[in-house]
Design an enzyme around this catalytic site. Structure first.
Site, PDB file in Angstrom:
ATOM      1  N   LYS A 117      29.577  10.188  98.057  1.00  0.00           N
ATOM      2  CA  LYS A 117      28.871   9.899  96.801  1.00  0.00           C
ATOM      3  C   LYS A 117      28.937  11.067  95.832  1.00  0.00           C
ATOM      4  O   LYS A 117      28.948  10.861  94.619  1.00  0.00           O
ATOM      5  CB  LYS A 117      27.412   9.519  97.083  1.00  0.00           C
ATOM      6  CG  LYS A 117      27.273   8.112  97.633  1.00  0.00           C
ATOM      7  CD  LYS A 117      25.855   7.593  97.530  1.00  0.00           C
ATOM      8  CE  LYS A 117      25.746   6.208  98.134  1.00  0.00           C
ATOM      9  NZ  LYS A 117      24.349   5.749  98.257  1.00  0.00           N
ATOM     10  N   LYS A 199      36.192  -3.009 105.280  1.00  0.00           N
ATOM     11  CA  LYS A 199      35.144  -4.024 105.255  1.00  0.00           C
ATOM     12  C   LYS A 199      34.852  -4.503 103.831  1.00  0.00           C
ATOM     13  O   LYS A 199      35.126  -3.798 102.861  1.00  0.00           O
ATOM     14  CB  LYS A 199      33.876  -3.511 105.944  1.00  0.00           C
ATOM     15  CG  LYS A 199      33.069  -2.514 105.167  1.00  0.00           C
ATOM     16  CD  LYS A 199      31.727  -2.296 105.863  1.00  0.00           C
ATOM     17  CE  LYS A 199      30.779  -1.605 104.894  1.00  0.00           C
ATOM     18  NZ  LYS A 199      29.469  -1.328 105.421  1.00  0.00           N
ATOM     19  N   LYS A 202      30.500  -4.623  98.056  1.00  0.00           N
ATOM     20  CA  LYS A 202      30.275  -5.022  96.665  1.00  0.00           C
ATOM     21  C   LYS A 202      30.691  -3.937  95.679  1.00  0.00           C
ATOM     22  O   LYS A 202      30.821  -4.205  94.495  1.00  0.00           O
ATOM     23  CB  LYS A 202      28.831  -5.467  96.443  1.00  0.00           C
ATOM     24  CG  LYS A 202      27.774  -4.441  96.734  1.00  0.00           C
ATOM     25  CD  LYS A 202      26.374  -5.059  96.627  1.00  0.00           C
ATOM     26  CE  LYS A 202      25.339  -4.136  97.281  1.00  0.00           C
ATOM     27  NZ  LYS A 202      24.045  -4.767  97.477  1.00  0.00           N
TER      28      LYS A 202
END
Ligand code: TRP
Length: 334
Positions: A117, A199, A202
């Site tokens: 992040k 995977k 979103k």
């Protein structure tokens, strides 16, 4: 639901950013509904975690209510599960501060999510992003949680929660329950439609991911474009045919049949037929019924407000006992 003593406690959190997608549903939320009788379940909408990256305030507020409505639409009974909003119970932030004093910089610096992040939001590497796992530890330990359903990406955070619980208990005696990962008996690991080796997420590109609020046309279009391989035979081989295998997995899960039955059903058929069938199963069995309930629940603002309020109070009732014990142990005047 009131906490029942002889039941184990399950806690999980989800950030109110965007909508849950098919992978969240088939891999997690669908199964949570089946735990509600056997366990004391808390499902927290973690808005405190969400602001570690910049959010538009109106969007965050909306996404918070939407996630609550979506949980209910997906079958979580708000009378049997404590579904609530993290910022509605200050105990999370209080315990997080205390536990931060028992967590080392080095431990937090090693967290892969923090590293990822920080790279992605390099103009806003705030201390909240750094201490995010401490808050998550507080979420979990606050309720005497035994089990945390987690995906692989959250294992490191759960490991930290265990380490901090053990460290604290070693100093002060048995205060915290040391949580374990909950490994679901069933639960698919749905992959991206465009990059089936990773995977479904979103935060990935639009066509890779089916949102639970996608229109039926969008769902069909995304499945039609799903990446497969250069062969023509439909068979399950996650290693060499990840795209086709993912489609079979989604189909089996949406139709509640075994993978073997899904494979048998498509023997001799072509990829186009498989994609259409999967798209139709997702639309008919998942998207349409969930959206119908979601629209119904979302229209009842008072009903949602009540659930948020009541459930935050229930969470607080459980949390305050442990929090009080912690405060006493560290030497606060309580
Ligand atoms: N960090 C988790 C995620 O992004 C969300 C979360 C917050 C969580 N608190 C939690 C998950 C406690 C499990 C338990 O997916």
């Amino acid at each position: 639901m009131d906490a029942v003593k002889d039941k184990k406690t399950i806690f999980s959190g989800m950030q109110p950013t965007g909508y849950p997608q098919l992978g969240n549903y088939l891999g997690a939320i669908k199964n949570w509904g089946q735990l509600q009788d056997e366990y004391n379940c808390l499902y927290c909408i973690v808005d405190l975690h969400a602001i570690t990256v910049r959010q538009n305030p109106a969007d965050l507020r909306k996404a918070t209510r939407n996630l609550l409505a979506m949980y209910i639409a997906c079958g979580l009974d708000p009378d049997k599960n404590i579904i609530y909003v993290q910022s509605h119970y200050a105990g999370h932030a209080e315990l997080s501060w205390i536990l931060g004093c028992y967590t080392y910089m080095g431990e937090l610096g090693r967290m892969t999510q923090f590293k990822e992040k920080s790279e992605k939001h390099d103009a806003n590497i705030n201390t909240g992003l750094f201490t995010y796992p401490v808050l998550q530890t507080a979420d979990i330990l606050l309720f005497g949680t035994h089990l945390v359903p987690v995906g692989d990406d959250q294992r490191q955070h759960l490991e930290l929660a265990r380490d901090v619980a053990i460290r604290f208990n070693n100093i002060y005696g048995d205060v915290f329950t040391v949580p374990d990962a909950y490994i679901a008996k069933s639960g698919a690991r749905i992959k991206s439609l465009t990059h089936p080796e990773r995977k479904m997420s979103k935060s990935d590109e639009e066509n890779s991911c089916i949102s639970l609020l996608d229109s039926p046309e969008a769902v069909m279009r995304k499945f039609k474009r799903a990446v497969t391989d250069s062969e023509t035979e439909i068979r399950y081989d996650a290693e060499n045919k990840p795209g086709v295998s993912n489609l079979l997995e989604i189909y089996a899960n949406c139709c509640d049949i075994t993978l073997a039955d899904a494979i048998a059903e498509f023997g001799g058929k072509n990829y186009g037929q498989l994609k259409t069938a999967v798209g139709e199963a997702v639309v008919g069995n998942i998207i349409q019924p969930i959206q119908a309930r979601f629209n119904q629940v979302s229209a009842e603002a008072d009903y949602l407000d009540n659930i948020m309020k009541n459930n935050a109070e229930k969470a607080a009732m459980i949390g305050q006992k442990i929090l009080k014990k912690v405060k006493k142990k560290v030497g606060f005047v309580v």
